[in-house]
Design an enzyme around this catalytic site. Structure first.
Site, PDB file in Angstrom:
ATOM      1  N   CYS A   7      -0.032   4.895   6.900  1.00 12.63           N
ATOM      2  CA  CYS A   7      -0.699   4.726   8.201  1.00 12.63           C
ATOM      3  C   CYS A   7       0.270   3.998   9.150  1.00 12.63           C
ATOM      4  O   CYS A   7       0.688   2.867   8.868  1.00 12.63           O
ATOM      5  CB  CYS A   7      -1.985   3.926   8.058  1.00 12.63           C
ATOM      6  SG  CYS A   7      -3.060   4.535   6.740  1.00 12.63           S
ATOM      7  N   ARG A  53     -18.678  -3.169  18.118  1.00  9.34           N
ATOM      8  CA  ARG A  53     -17.863  -4.400  18.048  1.00  9.34           C
ATOM      9  C   ARG A  53     -16.605  -4.284  18.903  1.00  9.34           C
ATOM     10  O   ARG A  53     -15.888  -3.276  18.814  1.00  9.34           O
ATOM     11  CB  ARG A  53     -17.452  -4.641  16.580  1.00  9.34           C
ATOM     12  CG  ARG A  53     -16.759  -5.985  16.308  1.00  9.34           C
ATOM     13  CD  ARG A  53     -16.748  -6.305  14.818  1.00  9.34           C
ATOM     14  NE  ARG A  53     -18.037  -5.952  14.275  1.00  9.34           N
ATOM     15  CZ  ARG A  53     -18.256  -4.907  13.441  1.00  9.34           C
ATOM     16  NH1 ARG A  53     -17.269  -4.200  12.983  1.00  9.34           N
ATOM     17  NH2 ARG A  53     -19.485  -4.634  13.041  1.00  9.34           N
ATOM     18  N   CYS A  78       0.838  -1.200   0.000  1.00  8.71           N
ATOM     19  CA  CYS A  78       0.000   0.000   0.000  1.00  8.71           C
ATOM     20  C   CYS A  78       0.879   1.258   0.000  1.00  8.71           C
ATOM     21  O   CYS A  78       1.832   1.356   0.770  1.00  8.71           O
ATOM     22  CB  CYS A  78      -0.905  -0.011   1.229  1.00  8.71           C
ATOM     23  SG  CYS A  78      -1.960   1.450   1.274  1.00  8.71           S
ATOM     24  N   CYS A 115      -0.106   0.259  10.506  1.00 10.23           N
ATOM     25  CA  CYS A 115      -0.492  -0.789   9.556  1.00 10.23           C
ATOM     26  C   CYS A 115       0.726  -1.465   8.929  1.00 10.23           C
ATOM     27  O   CYS A 115       1.601  -0.801   8.362  1.00 10.23           O
ATOM     28  CB  CYS A 115      -1.379  -0.188   8.471  1.00 10.23           C
ATOM     29  SG  CYS A 115      -1.860  -1.416   7.225  1.00 10.23           S
ATOM     30  N   CYS A 135     -19.778   1.382   8.312  1.00 13.02           N
ATOM     31  CA  CYS A 135     -19.055   0.777   9.424  1.00 13.02           C
ATOM     32  C   CYS A 135     -17.781   1.591   9.601  1.00 13.02           C
ATOM     33  O   CYS A 135     -16.980   1.701   8.670  1.00 13.02           O
ATOM     34  CB  CYS A 135     -18.725  -0.674   9.090  1.00 13.02           C
ATOM     35  SG  CYS A 135     -17.630  -1.453  10.283  1.00 13.02           S
ATOM     36  N   CYS A 147     -16.740 -10.038   6.067  1.00 15.52           N
ATOM     37  CA  CYS A 147     -16.107  -8.750   5.794  1.00 15.52           C
ATOM     38  C   CYS A 147     -14.886  -8.963   4.901  1.00 15.52           C
ATOM     39  O   CYS A 147     -14.044  -9.816   5.192  1.00 15.52           O
ATOM     40  CB  CYS A 147     -15.643  -8.110   7.101  1.00 15.52           C
ATOM     41  SG  CYS A 147     -16.918  -8.062   8.371  1.00 15.52           S
ATOM     42  N   CYS A 197     -19.705  -6.856   4.155  1.00 13.63           N
ATOM     43  CA  CYS A 197     -19.094  -5.551   4.406  1.00 13.63           C
ATOM     44  C   CYS A 197     -17.788  -5.502   3.619  1.00 13.63           C
ATOM     45  O   CYS A 197     -17.080  -6.510   3.540  1.00 13.63           O
ATOM     46  CB  CYS A 197     -18.830  -5.387   5.899  1.00 13.63           C
ATOM     47  SG  CYS A 197     -18.135  -3.763   6.328  1.00 13.63           S
TER      48      CYS A 197
HETATM   49  S1  SF4 Z   1      -4.614   1.110   6.722  1.00 16.96           S
HETATM   50 FE1  SF4 Z   1      -2.896   0.050   5.709  1.00 16.96          FE
HETATM   51  S2  SF4 Z   1      -3.802  -0.768   3.823  1.00 16.96           S
HETATM   52 FE2  SF4 Z   1      -5.215   0.793   4.581  1.00 16.96          FE
HETATM   53  S3  SF4 Z   1      -4.616   2.704   3.586  1.00 16.96           S
HETATM   54 FE3  SF4 Z   1      -3.496   2.656   5.519  1.00 16.96          FE
HETATM   55  S4  SF4 Z   1      -1.514   1.688   5.014  1.00 16.96           S
HETATM   56 FE4  SF4 Z   1      -2.911   1.238   3.333  1.00 16.96          FE
END
Ligand code: SF4
Length: 383
Positions: free
Chosen positions: A81, A287, A77, A84, A213, A121, A153
């Site tokens: 974030c 949840r 990705c 993540c 959600c 999901c 979802c």
């Molecule tokens: S949470 Fe992870 S997969 Fe989703 S946009 Fe952010 S870095 Fe990318």
């Protein structure tokens, strides 16, 4: 409603007023929220849990919705974030793969159905889905709906209204896109997209007629104020479903130190936070999501008072408890999983008041395993 009213007799006046507001689907104010979150987390914890439970039972009775998650596209990705393992900035040793085939997605849906899941999901890593990914997911979702009838979802990053409309037409029930934290804290955890873009995606889903959600990750160094801000923002959006995740630090990620209000996250703090979300979003499906096993620990049964839903079989990148222990947890809490149809055969013994231990009856047990069972009070493998 009658039950809730009669059970309110045991609550002090302030909590009784909060329960009455919750039953009317009204949120508590900021000042009350602050008072409930700050201070000694153990002080008056159980009356608060009881109050949140009365509101939850008003809207959902004693039913618990079980969700099963399939990471249909993993890793690579371009976003940053910090929590993540799929981010461009993470060194976490994850298994990256392209969008799964329809057969794989359907096979996982069959597993979800067989394990008694209420909702299936699906999650795609990435900034947002391409047109061809939407084509593929439209095809998969319509077949999941027609073959298994499961609630669905999808979590697929940022999305505009036209893509959301196509997913809705295919039968998608909900779109997931978490706010993750408050607007003011958001730049600390992500700089490649904004909080406002996340909110826009949720509005696009709403405009397309999809359920929304959206939730939070607790433990990324936020304050009580950030938690309250997020809960209020989700109320403003009217999120139908709110996953409260507790940070699972993955080595290689930027956000690793699990902290809330500058201190460690404890089961009592996690439970209070779940109660707060119920009191601000009384009618939402709430949840206890990722990290319940590690952070709520022995409070997981109690957490089913404010929460009415959980995941089985793990999360995007981490393992969680399996279906049998989740069902046992639900039964032990005096509640029932919500099935769309009859209960799966393999679970009936647990649901009828048996125990997960009963499922080992047919195993050939070694003497060390039998000794362990005796310690747990099981006298013979036939019991
Ligand atoms: S949470 Fe992870 S997969 Fe989703 S946009 Fe952010 S870095 Fe990318």
């Amino acid at each position: 409603m009658t039950t809730a009213t009669s059970e309110m007799n045991g609550l002090d006046e302030r909590l009784a007023r909060i329960v009455a507001m919750g039953i009317a689907d009204e949120a508590i104010d900021r000042e009350t929220a602050r008072m409930l979150l700050d201070g000694d987390p153990h002080e008056d914890l159980w009356p608060l849990v009881h109050a949140a439970g009365l509101i939850r039972r008003h809207f959902y009775g004693d039913l618990v919705r079980v969700h099963r998650l399939n990471n249909v596209k993993s890793g690579a990705c371009p976003e940053d974030c910090g929590y993540c393992g799929q981010s461009k900035d993470s060194d976490a040793p994850i298994q990256a793969y392209k969008l799964q085939s329809k057969d794989s997605i359907l096979a996982e849906a069959a597993q979800a159905k067989a394990s008694g899941a209420f909702r299936y999901c699906m999650a795609l890593a990435g900034t947002g889905p391409t047109d061809s990914e939407i084509d593929h997911m439209v095809d998969c979702i319509s077949e999941v709906k027609s073959k298994f009838g499961l609630e669905t979802c999808l979590s697929a990053g940022l999305m505009d209204e036209s893509k959301a409309h196509r997913l809705k037409a295919a039968g998608l029930d909900r779109l997931n896109h978490n706010l993750n934290t408050s607007e003011s804290m958001y730049p600390e955890i992500c700089t490649t997209h904004t909080y406002a873009q996340r909110v826009e995606t949720l509005h696009a889903a709403k405009s397309a007629g999809l359920g929304v959600c959206s939730g939070i990750i607790v433990g990324m160094g936020e304050t009580s104020e950030d938690i309250i801000e997020t809960a209020l923002a989700l109320r403003e959006i009217r999120a139908e479903s709110i996953p409260v995740n507790f940070l699972l630090p993955i080595e290689g990620n930027r956000v690793l130190d699990v902290r809330h209000n500058g201190a460690a996250l404890t089961p009592a703090v996690c439970l209070r936070i779940l109660c707060l979300f119920r009191l601000i979003n009384p009618s939402a499906e709430l949840r206890m999501a990722a990290g319940r096993e590690q952070h709520l620990r022995s409070f997981q049964s109690a957490a089913l008072e404010p929460a009415n839903s959980l995941f089985i079989d793990g999360y995007l990148l981490t393992k969680g408890s399996g279906v049998e222990s989740a069902m046992q947890l639900i039964v032990d809490a005096g509640m029932k999983p919500e099935f769309d149809g009859p209960a799966p055969k393999g679970l009936r013994e647990i649901l009828d008041g048996g125990t997960a231990y009963a499922t080992i009856k047919d195993e050939k047990l070694s003497e060390p395993k039998l000794a362990k069972l005796r310690v747990r009070g099981v006298e013979s493998k036939e019991c």
